[in-house]
Design an enzyme around this catalytic site. Structure first.
Site, PDB file in Angstrom:
ATOM      1  N   ASP A 134     -24.342   7.252   9.234  1.00  0.00           N
ATOM      2  CA  ASP A 134     -24.863   8.442   8.231  1.00  0.00           C
ATOM      3  C   ASP A 134     -23.889   8.013   6.929  1.00  0.00           C
ATOM      4  O   ASP A 134     -22.603   8.138   7.085  1.00  0.00           O
ATOM      5  CB  ASP A 134     -24.171   9.631   8.713  1.00  0.00           C
ATOM      6  CG  ASP A 134     -25.555  10.472   9.432  1.00  0.00           C
ATOM      7  OD1 ASP A 134     -26.619   9.755   9.647  1.00  0.00           O
ATOM      8  OD2 ASP A 134     -25.525  11.650   9.910  1.00  0.00           O
ATOM      9  N   ASP A 153     -35.877  21.845  10.789  1.00  0.00           N
ATOM     10  CA  ASP A 153     -35.954  21.460   9.273  1.00  0.00           C
ATOM     11  C   ASP A 153     -37.473  21.423   8.866  1.00  0.00           C
ATOM     12  O   ASP A 153     -37.704  21.455   7.875  1.00  0.00           O
ATOM     13  CB  ASP A 153     -35.408  20.158   8.908  1.00  0.00           C
ATOM     14  CG  ASP A 153     -33.998  19.788   9.135  1.00  0.00           C
ATOM     15  OD1 ASP A 153     -33.265  20.833   8.979  1.00  0.00           O
ATOM     16  OD2 ASP A 153     -33.425  18.713   9.570  1.00  0.00           O
ATOM     17  N   HIS A 187     -34.162  17.637  11.727  1.00  0.00           N
ATOM     18  CA  HIS A 187     -33.769  18.529  12.972  1.00  0.00           C
ATOM     19  C   HIS A 187     -35.072  19.263  12.977  1.00  0.00           C
ATOM     20  O   HIS A 187     -35.792  19.407  12.167  1.00  0.00           O
ATOM     21  CB  HIS A 187     -32.599  19.523  12.557  1.00  0.00           C
ATOM     22  CG  HIS A 187     -31.159  18.974  11.967  1.00  0.00           C
ATOM     23  ND1 HIS A 187     -30.932  18.483  10.866  1.00  0.00           N
ATOM     24  CD2 HIS A 187     -30.087  19.142  12.815  1.00  0.00           C
ATOM     25  CE1 HIS A 187     -29.718  18.139  10.867  1.00  0.00           C
ATOM     26  NE2 HIS A 187     -29.228  18.684  11.895  1.00  0.00           N
ATOM     27  N   ASP A 212     -27.324  11.102   4.749  1.00  0.00           N
ATOM     28  CA  ASP A 212     -27.159  12.561   5.315  1.00  0.00           C
ATOM     29  C   ASP A 212     -26.550  13.262   3.912  1.00  0.00           C
ATOM     30  O   ASP A 212     -25.396  13.796   4.005  1.00  0.00           O
ATOM     31  CB  ASP A 212     -26.163  12.762   6.414  1.00  0.00           C
ATOM     32  CG  ASP A 212     -26.168  13.872   7.229  1.00  0.00           C
ATOM     33  OD1 ASP A 212     -26.638  15.057   6.559  1.00  0.00           O
ATOM     34  OD2 ASP A 212     -25.240  14.109   8.000  1.00  0.00           O
ATOM     35  N   GLU A 227     -22.775  11.892  17.391  1.00  0.00           N
ATOM     36  CA  GLU A 227     -22.165  11.743  15.835  1.00  0.00           C
ATOM     37  C   GLU A 227     -20.747  12.098  16.021  1.00  0.00           C
ATOM     38  O   GLU A 227     -20.533  13.366  15.928  1.00  0.00           O
ATOM     39  CB  GLU A 227     -23.171  12.178  14.958  1.00  0.00           C
ATOM     40  CG  GLU A 227     -22.569  12.340  13.579  1.00  0.00           C
ATOM     41  CD  GLU A 227     -23.805  12.691  12.567  1.00  0.00           C
ATOM     42  OE1 GLU A 227     -24.914  12.453  12.574  1.00  0.00           O
ATOM     43  OE2 GLU A 227     -23.017  13.314  11.667  1.00  0.00           O
ATOM     44  N   ASP A 277     -16.796  18.413   4.486  1.00  0.00           N
ATOM     45  CA  ASP A 277     -17.953  17.635   4.233  1.00  0.00           C
ATOM     46  C   ASP A 277     -18.917  17.896   3.207  1.00  0.00           C
ATOM     47  O   ASP A 277     -19.649  18.529   3.225  1.00  0.00           O
ATOM     48  CB  ASP A 277     -18.716  17.865   5.666  1.00  0.00           C
ATOM     49  CG  ASP A 277     -19.242  16.676   6.339  1.00  0.00           C
ATOM     50  OD1 ASP A 277     -19.026  15.535   5.720  1.00  0.00           O
ATOM     51  OD2 ASP A 277     -19.975  16.854   7.174  1.00  0.00           O
ATOM     52  N   HIS A 322     -17.003  11.489   7.836  1.00  0.00           N
ATOM     53  CA  HIS A 322     -16.465  12.257   9.154  1.00  0.00           C
ATOM     54  C   HIS A 322     -15.371  11.132   9.528  1.00  0.00           C
ATOM     55  O   HIS A 322     -14.312  11.618  10.072  1.00  0.00           O
ATOM     56  CB  HIS A 322     -17.365  12.097  10.410  1.00  0.00           C
ATOM     57  CG  HIS A 322     -18.570  13.094  10.253  1.00  0.00           C
ATOM     58  ND1 HIS A 322     -19.490  13.187  10.988  1.00  0.00           N
ATOM     59  CD2 HIS A 322     -18.743  14.198   9.197  1.00  0.00           C
ATOM     60  CE1 HIS A 322     -20.288  14.309  10.675  1.00  0.00           C
ATOM     61  NE2 HIS A 322     -20.021  14.572   9.397  1.00  0.00           N
TER      62      HIS A 322
HETATM   63  C1  XLS Z   1     -22.847  17.352  10.032  1.00  0.00           C
HETATM   64  C2  XLS Z   1     -23.625  16.247  10.530  1.00  0.00           C
HETATM   65  C3  XLS Z   1     -25.164  16.418  10.621  1.00  0.00           C
HETATM   66  C4  XLS Z   1     -25.511  15.552  11.463  1.00  0.00           C
HETATM   67  C5  XLS Z   1     -27.063  16.035  12.065  1.00  0.00           C
HETATM   68  O1  XLS Z   1     -21.675  17.193   9.575  1.00  0.00           O
HETATM   69  O2  XLS Z   1     -23.144  15.239   9.608  1.00  0.00           O
HETATM   70  O3  XLS Z   1     -25.657  16.780   9.596  1.00  0.00           O
HETATM   71  O4  XLS Z   1     -25.829  14.265  10.823  1.00  0.00           O
HETATM   72  O5  XLS Z   1     -26.831  17.084  12.762  1.00  0.00           O
HETATM   73 NI    NI Z   2     -24.299  13.378   9.716  1.00  0.00          NI
HETATM   74 NI    NI Z   3     -21.616  15.330   8.209  1.00  0.00          NI
END
Ligand code: XLS
Ligand code: NI
Ligand code: NI
Length: 438
Positions: free
Chosen positions: A296, A104, A101, A339, A232, A307, A271
């Protein structure tokens, strides 16, 4: 260059393993599987945020990791240290890609103009480290959820000034990603969602999100970025109702706003779990909607409803997902992004290696098992066999669009049709899968 990981030698493949556990037992980058090296099938990436920007704090506790670059200040010195340590880590690990990001990799900005100049400075550093190490960028993204200005969302914010700020931030992140040779650009819906309909106009917010994504797609073409734009999906967290709930919701949304040819999806294992789906369901759903992009690969915990971003460690869970991906021809610009984050008690530099080695080996093992399933052929044949009626002239005629409901009804009447059901043979196929993955 960073010295933080200097006592760790580059991770090698050693099928017998090594006493310190710092070697791959399965991931052998050059090994050919189904005509392609493992490296190119898996296209694995290390993420910057959980590994290098997160200090191991949680809602009850302070940062737990003592890394030289986690000084509490996101200034020039700590940021440079963070980027250098990340590339040193990824190089020693031997993963081909990274993801980030904007926030980051840069010093904390004072305002938007400062954001632009600090991101440009970060880009120079990333670009030099990429050149030195050969590590490539799988995707970039903008953090549109951390700062308090985004409390009520970015694109879906009630305030158009915040929408405009977010547009500026995405423009910068997208162009940076493009110049760094990024292969994709991700938009995770951060705080695009709501807590209560008492204060939320959902129709308006969805229209705003549709508008925002159209602007992003236009800009992608304007600058000649030819990677994929990826959304995503996630069902909840941070908001109670995230608009990008799951792949099917995103696919419907994209069609409504004329974006189905502009965006694909970045599917995150956990997710899918949080949405009440299996991971393979989300992959199949993306493939069915021509929207499969990237993954991811962080998993959740079956007992926890949030998460947890854990490293994959069960290859059997990933065989079917891997078979689906391989059958569809594999990734184009996508890949498997970790991730993932360490458990808070894993405070040693070695832990970050063990975590990624385990994750990479798990994916490699799943790939080898998927190869077995595909080469054996029986499972896929059994699935195709179930639909064999559709290969007959009659089946093809129905799907060709040249028959009406009345034609079918007349035909059924004429033959006084009385078809009988066939077994789905699920248990037989479960046994067969178990036999194959022994
Ligand atoms: C959050 C997401 C995030 C994305 C990137 O749950 O997984 O980490 O992958 O913004
Ligand atoms: Ni993610
Ligand atoms: Ni996530």
């Amino acid at each position: 260059m960073s010295t933080y990981f200097e006592d760790i030698s580059p991770i090698q493949f050693a099928s017998e393993g090594s006493p310190d556990g710092l070697s791959f037992r399965v991931y052998d980058a050059d090994r050919i599987v189904l005509g392609k090296p493992m490296r190119d099938h898996l296209r694995m990436a290390v993420c910057m945020w959980h590994n290098f920007a997160w200090g191991g704090h949680d809602i009850f506790g302070d940062p737990a990791f003592e890394r030289p670059w986690l000084t509490g200040q996101w200034d020039e010195a700590s940021n440079a240290m963070r980027i250098d340590a990340a590339f040193d880590f990824i190089k020693r690990l031997g993963a081909p890609f990274y993801t980030f990001h904007d926030l980051d990799v840069m010093e904390t900005p004072d305002d938007l103009r400062d954001h632009a100049s600090k991101l440009a400075k970060a880009e120079d550093r990333l670009s030099s480290r990429m050149e030195e190490t050969g590590i490539k960028l799988l995707w970039g993204t903008a953090n549109l959820f951390g700062h308090r200005r985004y409390l009520a969302g970015a694109a879906t914010n009630p305030d158009p000034e915040i929408f405009t700020y977010a547009a500026a931030q995405v423009r910068l992140a997208l162009e940076t990603t493009h110049r760094l040779g990024g292969e994709n650009y991700v938009l995770w819906g951060g705080r695009e969602g709501y807590e209560s309909l008492l204060n939320t106009d959902m129709t308006r917010e969805l229209d705003q999100l549709g508008r925002f994504l159209n602007l992003v797609a236009e800009h992608k073409h304007k600058i000649g970025f030819d990677g994929l734009l990826l959304i995503e999906p996630k069902p909840q967290e941070p908001t109670k109702h995230q608009y990008d709930y799951d792949v099917a919701t995103v696919a419907g949304f994209l069609r409504k706003y004329g974006l189905e040819n502009e965006f694909a999806v970045n599917i995150e294992t956990n997710h899918a779990t949080l949405a009440g789906h299996s991971f393979e369901h989300e992959i199949a759903s993306a493939l069915a909607n021509d929207a499969f992009g990237s993954i991811d690969i962080n998993r959740g915990d079956p007992q926890l409803g949030w998460d947890t971003d854990q490293y994959p460690n069960n290859a059997l869970d990933l065989v079917l997902p891997m078979v689906l991906i391989l059958e569809a021809g594999g990734f184009t610009t996508g890949g498997f992004n970790f991730d993932t984050k360490l458990r808070r008690q894993s405070i040693d530099p070695h832990d970050m290696f063990h975590a990624h080695i385990g994750g990479m080996d798990t994916l490699a093992r799943a790939l080898l098992l998927a190869e077995k399933v595909i080469e054996d052929g029986r499972l896929l044949e059994a699935r195709d066999e179930r639909y064999s009626g559709w290969q007959t002239e009659k089946g093809q005629e129905i799907m060709s669009g040249n028959t009406s409901l009345q034609d079918l009804a007349d035909d059924a009447m004429e033959r006084n049709l009385s078809p009988s059901p066939a077994s789905g043979r699920q248990e037989r196929l479960e046994n067969l899968l178990n036999e194959l993955v022994q």
